[in-house]
Design an enzyme around this catalytic site. Structure first.
Site, PDB file in Angstrom:
ATOM      1  N   TYR A  66      17.116  70.058 -73.125  1.00  8.95           N
ATOM      2  CA  TYR A  66      17.315  70.722 -74.413  1.00  8.95           C
ATOM      3  C   TYR A  66      18.698  70.385 -74.956  1.00  8.95           C
ATOM      4  CZ  TYR A  66      19.913  74.109 -71.618  1.00  8.95           C
ATOM      5  OH  TYR A  66      20.811  74.688 -70.763  1.00  8.95           O
TER       6      TYR A  66
ATOM      7  N   LYS B  27      14.848  61.522 -84.345  1.00  6.70           N
ATOM      8  CA  LYS B  27      15.210  60.466 -83.391  1.00  6.70           C
ATOM      9  C   LYS B  27      16.634  60.010 -83.649  1.00  6.70           C
ATOM     10  CE  LYS B  27      13.639  55.842 -82.070  1.00  6.70           C
ATOM     11  NZ  LYS B  27      12.611  54.835 -82.341  1.00  6.70           N
TER      12      LYS B  27
ATOM     13  N   SER C 113      20.994  70.332 -69.720  1.00  8.40           N
ATOM     14  CA  SER C 113      20.954  70.010 -71.148  1.00  8.40           C
ATOM     15  C   SER C 113      21.620  68.682 -71.485  1.00  8.40           C
ATOM     16  CB  SER C 113      21.598  71.113 -71.992  1.00  8.40           C
ATOM     17  OG  SER C 113      23.002  71.114 -71.801  1.00  8.40           O
TER      18      SER C 113
END
Length: 116
Positions: free
Chosen positions: A58, A9, A25
Site C-alpha cells: 500500500y 501507473k 508499504s
C-alpha cells in the site's frame, strides 16, 4: 458486470531506498502520488524491471518533490536502491464505464523521479 482495470501507473521510477525495519508499504513522493491519482493507503502493485519481482503493498506519502520511492518492510527484500520499478493501481468499474475510462499515467524522469 464489473471488471478490474488499470486506474493509475507511475512508469519506470527509480527506487531511492529500501527500509527493511519499517512495518510495510511503499513511500512515494506526494507529487507523484497526486499526478498519478494514487491516494495514501491505496493498494498498489510493484513490478521490478531489474529482477522481475512482482509484489503488492500500500502507498504512503513521502515528502513532496523529494523524488522518494522507498520500499518498506518485507518489500525491501525484493528491490535494491537504484532499481527501476513500475507502480500500478487498479479500480473496479462497470463494463460499459470501463470502455471509456482513461487511467492516470505518469512518466517521471528516471534520473531523479521528477515530473519534468
Amino acid at each position: 458486470m464489473q471488471i478490474q482495470v488499470v486506474k493509475s501507473k507511475i512508469h519506470r521510477v527509480k527506487v531511492t531506498g529500501a527500509d527493511l525495519n519499517y512495518i510495510g508499504s511503499i513511500t512515494i513522493d506526494e507529487a507523484l502520488m497526486e499526478a498519478s491519482n494514487i491516494i495514501e493507503g491505496e493498494k498498489v502493485s510493484i513490478v521490478n524491471i531489474n529482477n522481475g519481482e512482482r509484489l503488492e503493498t500500500y502507498a504512503i506519502k513521502g515528502n513532496r518533490n523529494s523524488g522518494e520511492i522507498t520500499l518498506n518492510g518485507r518489500a525491501a527484500r525484493k528491490v535494491q536502491k537504484g532499481d527501476i520499478i513500475i507502480i500500478i493501481s487498479y479500480g473496479i468499474l462497470d463494463f460499459e464505464e470501463a470502455k471509456s475510462f482513461r487511467p492516470s499515467l505518469v512518466f517521471p524522469n528516471e534520473n531523479d523521479n521528477s515530473l519534468t
